[in-house]
Each structure stands twice: as C-alpha cells, then as structure tokens.
Design an enzyme around this catalytic site. Structure first.
Site, PDB file in Angstrom:
ATOM      1  CB  SER A 157     -15.028   3.052   9.982  1.00  0.00           C
ATOM      2  OG  SER A 157     -14.728   4.116  10.620  1.00  0.00           O
ATOM      3  CE1 TYR A 173      -9.847   1.344  11.271  1.00  0.00           C
ATOM      4  CE2 TYR A 173     -11.017   3.413  10.873  1.00  0.00           C
ATOM      5  CZ  TYR A 173     -11.072   2.299  11.439  1.00  0.00           C
ATOM      6  OH  TYR A 173     -11.958   1.690  12.052  1.00  0.00           O
TER       7      TYR A 173
END
Ligand code: ADP
Length: 277
Positions: A155, A168
């Site tokens: 990401s 995350y």
C-alpha cells in the site's frame, strides 16, 4: 462492472493462456478485479477468500470471461489452513505460475487507541498471510524449476506515515520489505516478486465495515484526503488490477498505483532506489 471485456483484444485474451493464477482475498475489491483480469486474458484462476460465497461469485464471473475457475475458502493467517490450501492446489491443479497475495484487513484509529488484538488481527492477516502465501507457493515454484511470479499487495501507506492507520501502515511496510528481500532471493531462479502500492482505492476495505473504527465521517475524510493528495477520485480496483498484470508482464519490483511524481518523491525519501519503473 469489474472488468470491461470490450477493451481486451483477441490477442490479449491469450496472454495468460495455460497459466494458473492464485489470488487471495479474491472475493471483493482488488482481489476480484485481479482474478477477472487474469481470467479474461486466458488464465485459469483460483479464487481464495475467507468468505467462500464471494470467492465462488468471483470464480463464476471468471469462468464466464475465461477458463473455468475454482473457489476455495481459506484464512490466509492460518498457517495449517494455508498449507492444506497450497497442497490441494498443487495436487489438483498444479504449481501456480502467478500468486497474488491480496487478502487484507485494516483497523482505523490512533496508535493509543489500538488494542493488542487490533495489532494481532492486522499483522496476522496482512503480514503473516503474505508470509504463508510466499513461503508455500515460492517453495512449489522453486521445486518445479520453471519460474513464476509472486505479487504482494502492499500500500502507499507502507511509506506514507499516517496517524490514522498505524497497524495497517506498519503491516504494509513489512510486506513491502518482505517483497524486496524475497525478490533478491528468488531472482536467480526466474521467479519475480512485485509489491503493489495502491493509494486509496474505492473498494470494500475503505468501507466503514472493513476499517474497524472508521465511521462514515472517517471514510469521507479519507476520500477527501486521497483526492487532495493524489488528485484522484473514484479510483477503482480495475486500475489496480491492470497495474498488477503489468507488474507480472514486465517484472516490476515496486509499483506505486498513484501519480508517480508524488509517490516517487515519497518513495525516494523512504526507500532510495526502491522504485524501478
Ligand atoms: P481491497 O480490495 O482494497 O484489498 P476488500 O476488503 O474489498 O479490500 O478485499 C479484501 C478481501 O480479503 C475480502 O474479500 C476479504 O474477505 C478477504 N480477507 C480478509 N481477511 C482474510 C483472511 N484472513 N483470509 C482470506 N481472505 C481474507
């Protein structure tokens, strides 16, 4: 529509003919779009998800675009379950040519509001899931000796510090580094490893239900931030899927899926030399 068949030429429909492609988290979002994009280009797809029903829907859609696909229920964070899954795939379908480790979860909130369970949940799926997928399928590819490609979905959060998604972002930074380490290790064996770094993509994971702790307000703020930072709106999973295909096609190491000038700056700050576009 997740994938527009009209855009795919007759030649493109054969690009991955004869290839076996495993996608985890294939029940929705980026995973589903990726499974369909490969199927549409001739690959036999294995759609794996913790949610069997959505994996079966993906397999059915894939089967309409390309060769008949298979669906499996597997929790990527469960080492034993992943071992059984990888064994079944090898026995029944063969060694995959491409594996896309995509399954992921997120928890929104400040570090001081993250519980130990929040950290465990995110790291178990996002990091351990990728470790299991890489280890099991890379071992099969090495044993077969005919190369292959592993794609890990990291990401932009992997190199964009944010107070909103500490677990995350940390899990994705780990996936990015794991991918680069493994890429070096497998390079001599004809096995490529790519890390895809999407910015904010409008999929299930940006819905409040996926980012535990993020309400509608939070989601809207996330979208606004994305629009400001990347000047993008409505950035969908199809586009990410196409970047995944390109990463396999051209053996890219790290693939940011946002305007490159912006991310290039961030990447070079965090990981010099990481971006080989
Ligand atoms: P994105 O496409 O942005 O990654 P989604 O939430 O739409 O976000 O997709 C994530 C997928 O991963 C979902 O289909 C979800 O069911 C799946 N998933 C989540 N946790 C696991 C897990 N532990 N094992 C396998 N699949 C999982």
């Amino acid at each position: 529509r997740a994938v527009t068949g009209a855009r795919v030429s007759a030649a493109e429909r054969r690009e991955f003919e004869g290839s076996l492609v495993v996608v985890t988290g294939a029940g929705s979002g980026i995973g589903r779009a990726t499974a369909l994009a490969f199927a549409e280009r001739g690959a036999q797809v294995v759609a794996a998800d913790i949610d069997l029903e959505t994996a079966e829907q993906t397999a059915a859609l894939a089967g309409r675009l390309g060769p008949a696909a298979r669906a499996f229920r597997v929790d990527v964070s469960d080492a034993a379950a992943m071992e059984r899954f990888a064994g079944t795939v090898a026995r029944e379908l063969g060694v995959p040519d491409v594996v896309v480790n995509n399954a992921g979860v997120g928890v929104a909130g400040a570090f001081l509001d993250h519980s130990t369970d929040d950290w465990r949940r995110v790291l178990d799926v996002n990091l351990w899931g990728v470790v299991h997928g890489c280890r099991l399928f890379a071992a099969q590819m090495v044993a077969r000796g005919q190369g292959g490609h592993i794609v890990n979905i990291a990401s932009a959060a992997a190199y964009t510090p944010s107070g909103a998604l500490p677990a995350y972002a940390t899990s994705k930074a780990a996936v990015l580094m794991l991918s680069e380490c493994l890429r070096g290790e497998l390079a001599g064996r004809g096995i490529g490893v790519s890390a895809i770094c999407p910015g904010i993509v409008d999929t299930g994971i940006t819905r409040a239900s996926r980012f535990v702790g993020m309400g509608d307000d939070g989601q809207e703020r996330l979208r606004e931030r994305a629009a400001r930072a990347y000047r993008l709106r409505g950035y969908g999973p199809d586009k990410v899927a196409l970047r995944i295909l390109a990463a396999v096609r051209h053996d890219r190491a790290v693939v940011p899926v946002t305007p490159e000038a912006h991310l290039g700056r961030m990447l070079s700050r965090v990981s010099p030399g990481a971006m080989r576009l």
